[in-house]
Design an enzyme around this catalytic site. Structure first.
Site, mmCIF file in Angstrom:
data_model
loop_
_atom_site.group_PDB
_atom_site.id
_atom_site.type_symbol
_atom_site.label_atom_id
_atom_site.label_comp_id
_atom_site.label_asym_id
_atom_site.label_seq_id
_atom_site.Cartn_x
_atom_site.Cartn_y
_atom_site.Cartn_z
ATOM 1 N N LYS A 163 -12.174 12.402 0.265
ATOM 2 C CA LYS A 163 -12.791 11.298 0.953
ATOM 3 C C LYS A 163 -12.210 11.229 2.509
ATOM 4 C CE LYS A 163 -12.661 7.614 -1.586
ATOM 5 N NZ LYS A 163 -11.684 8.229 -2.751
ATOM 6 N N ARG A 197 -15.573 -1.060 -2.645
ATOM 7 C CA ARG A 197 -14.837 -0.700 -3.808
ATOM 8 C C ARG A 197 -15.464 -1.162 -5.021
ATOM 9 N NH1 ARG A 197 -10.488 2.339 -1.837
ATOM 10 N NH2 ARG A 197 -8.890 3.007 -3.226
ATOM 11 N N ARG A 237 -0.594 16.573 -3.985
ATOM 12 C CA ARG A 237 -1.116 15.957 -2.639
ATOM 13 C C ARG A 237 0.155 15.196 -2.074
ATOM 14 N NH1 ARG A 237 -5.843 12.123 -1.381
ATOM 15 N NH2 ARG A 237 -4.821 10.098 -1.665
ATOM 16 N N ARG A 273 2.896 10.048 -1.796
ATOM 17 C CA ARG A 273 2.832 8.113 -1.489
ATOM 18 C C ARG A 273 2.957 7.814 -2.991
ATOM 19 N NH1 ARG A 273 -3.087 8.266 0.986
ATOM 20 N NH2 ARG A 273 -3.607 7.636 -1.091
ATOM 21 N N ARG A 283 -5.474 4.207 -10.999
ATOM 22 C CA ARG A 283 -6.581 4.130 -10.088
ATOM 23 C C ARG A 283 -7.694 4.709 -10.565
ATOM 24 N NH1 ARG A 283 -3.737 7.375 -5.402
ATOM 25 N NH2 ARG A 283 -5.771 6.899 -4.115
HETATM 26 P P1 AMP Z 1 -6.952 4.480 -1.252
HETATM 27 O O1 AMP Z 1 -5.990 5.158 -0.477
HETATM 28 O O2 AMP Z 1 -8.091 4.271 -0.588
HETATM 29 O O3 AMP Z 1 -6.994 5.169 -2.588
HETATM 30 O O4 AMP Z 1 -6.492 2.989 -1.434
HETATM 31 C C1 AMP Z 1 -5.153 2.780 -1.963
HETATM 32 C C2 AMP Z 1 -5.053 1.525 -2.608
HETATM 33 O O5 AMP Z 1 -5.126 0.470 -1.509
HETATM 34 C C3 AMP Z 1 -5.962 1.375 -3.772
HETATM 35 O O6 AMP Z 1 -5.620 1.482 -5.049
HETATM 36 C C4 AMP Z 1 -6.023 -0.348 -3.736
HETATM 37 O O7 AMP Z 1 -5.060 -1.062 -4.295
HETATM 38 C C5 AMP Z 1 -6.279 -0.676 -2.138
HETATM 39 N N1 AMP Z 1 -7.511 -0.644 -1.514
HETATM 40 C C6 AMP Z 1 -7.927 0.298 -0.524
HETATM 41 N N2 AMP Z 1 -9.096 -0.080 -0.269
HETATM 42 C C7 AMP Z 1 -9.606 -1.241 -1.164
HETATM 43 C C8 AMP Z 1 -10.673 -2.171 -1.275
HETATM 44 N N3 AMP Z 1 -11.963 -1.851 -0.383
HETATM 45 N N4 AMP Z 1 -10.633 -3.095 -2.014
HETATM 46 C C9 AMP Z 1 -9.566 -3.388 -2.648
HETATM 47 N N5 AMP Z 1 -8.210 -2.857 -2.801
HETATM 48 C C10 AMP Z 1 -8.295 -1.819 -1.890
#
Ligand code: AMP
Length: 213
Positions: free
Chosen positions: A13, A88, A122, A155, A166
């Site tokens: 994404k 989400r 990654r 990360r 996740r």
């Molecule tokens: P991502 O990089 O988008 O996978 O986000 C990393 C982490 O940030 C996720 O595992 C969540 O803990 C938090 N996060 C990101 N976007 C959201 C969202 N829209 N709602 C809730 N938590 C989020």
């Protein structure tokens, strides 16, 4: 154009949103990056978000919805944006409906096996969050970001145990949005396996077939 990019963790994404954002001159709004910046800055929001992020759980809706509401009200997002990481879950999607219209929700469909392979290699820049991969997209100079020279690391939320959680969170909370947006005739499903260029081509073809490009 107002776009949402949806898909499992590791579907590409971020990479695809960055390419589209450059080509279409649209601001990219990445909730994960916004939260990671808050964590790095040890803000009140960052401190609250950190405990959920470190476990692969969703940060509470109220915090995210407010953060997005503020961001969407900024001048540069008025006529278009690419949202990566939001909504989400159904609650966030409902809140988003009250905030903005959307032209399409691009759903990157990738198999779980492929995603696991991608995750193991990654890496991300610790400063500007640019994404790399040890095999598919290595930095030009070992260990340093091509864009800003920042150090490249794995990360915390890409560690295997966090990735597994996740995924589970994605299946339970985020995947129902596929049907949610299908029902609203906004879903544009794209085959997300293949090279970065191939997937980018798939997205553009899908958007063009809907008259959006
Ligand atoms: P991502 O990089 O988008 O996978 O986000 C990393 C982490 O940030 C996720 O595992 C969540 O803990 C938090 N996060 C990101 N976007 C959201 C969202 N829209 N709602 C809730 N938590 C989020």
């Amino acid at each position: 154009m107002k776009l949402v990019i949806l898909g499992p963790p590791g579907a590409g994404k971020g990479t695809q949103a960055a390419k589209l954002s450059e080509e279409l001159s649209l601001p990219r709004i990445v909730t994960g990056d916004m939260l990671r910046l808050e964590v790095a800055g040890a803000t009140a929001l960052g401190k609250r978000a950190e405990e959920y992020m470190g476990k692969g759980l969703l940060v509470p809706d109220q915090l995210i919805v407010e953060m997005i509401r503020k961001r969407l009200s900024q001048e540069d997002a008025r006529d278009g944006f690419i949202l990566d990481g939001f909504p989400r879950n159904v609650e966030q999607a409902d809140a988003f409906e009250g905030m903005s219209d959307v032209d399409a929700v691009v759903y990157l469909n990738v198999s779980e096996e492929e995603v696991v392979e991608r995750f193991s290699g990654r890496r991300a820049c610790s400063q500007c969050q640019a994404i790399y991969h040890v095999r598919a997209r290595p930095p030009q100079v070992g260990g340093r970001c091509d864009r800003c020279g920042g150090e490249i690391r794995q990360r915390v939320d890409d560690r295997e145990d966090v990735v597994r959680q996740r995924f589970q969170t994605y299946r339970q909370k985020t995947e129902p949005l596929v049907e949610y947006y299908q029902r609203r005739s906004l879903l544009v499903e794209v085959n997300g396996s293949g090279t970065i260029a191939e997937v980018h081509g798939n997205i553009k073809a899908a958007l063009a077939s809907r008259g959006l490009l």
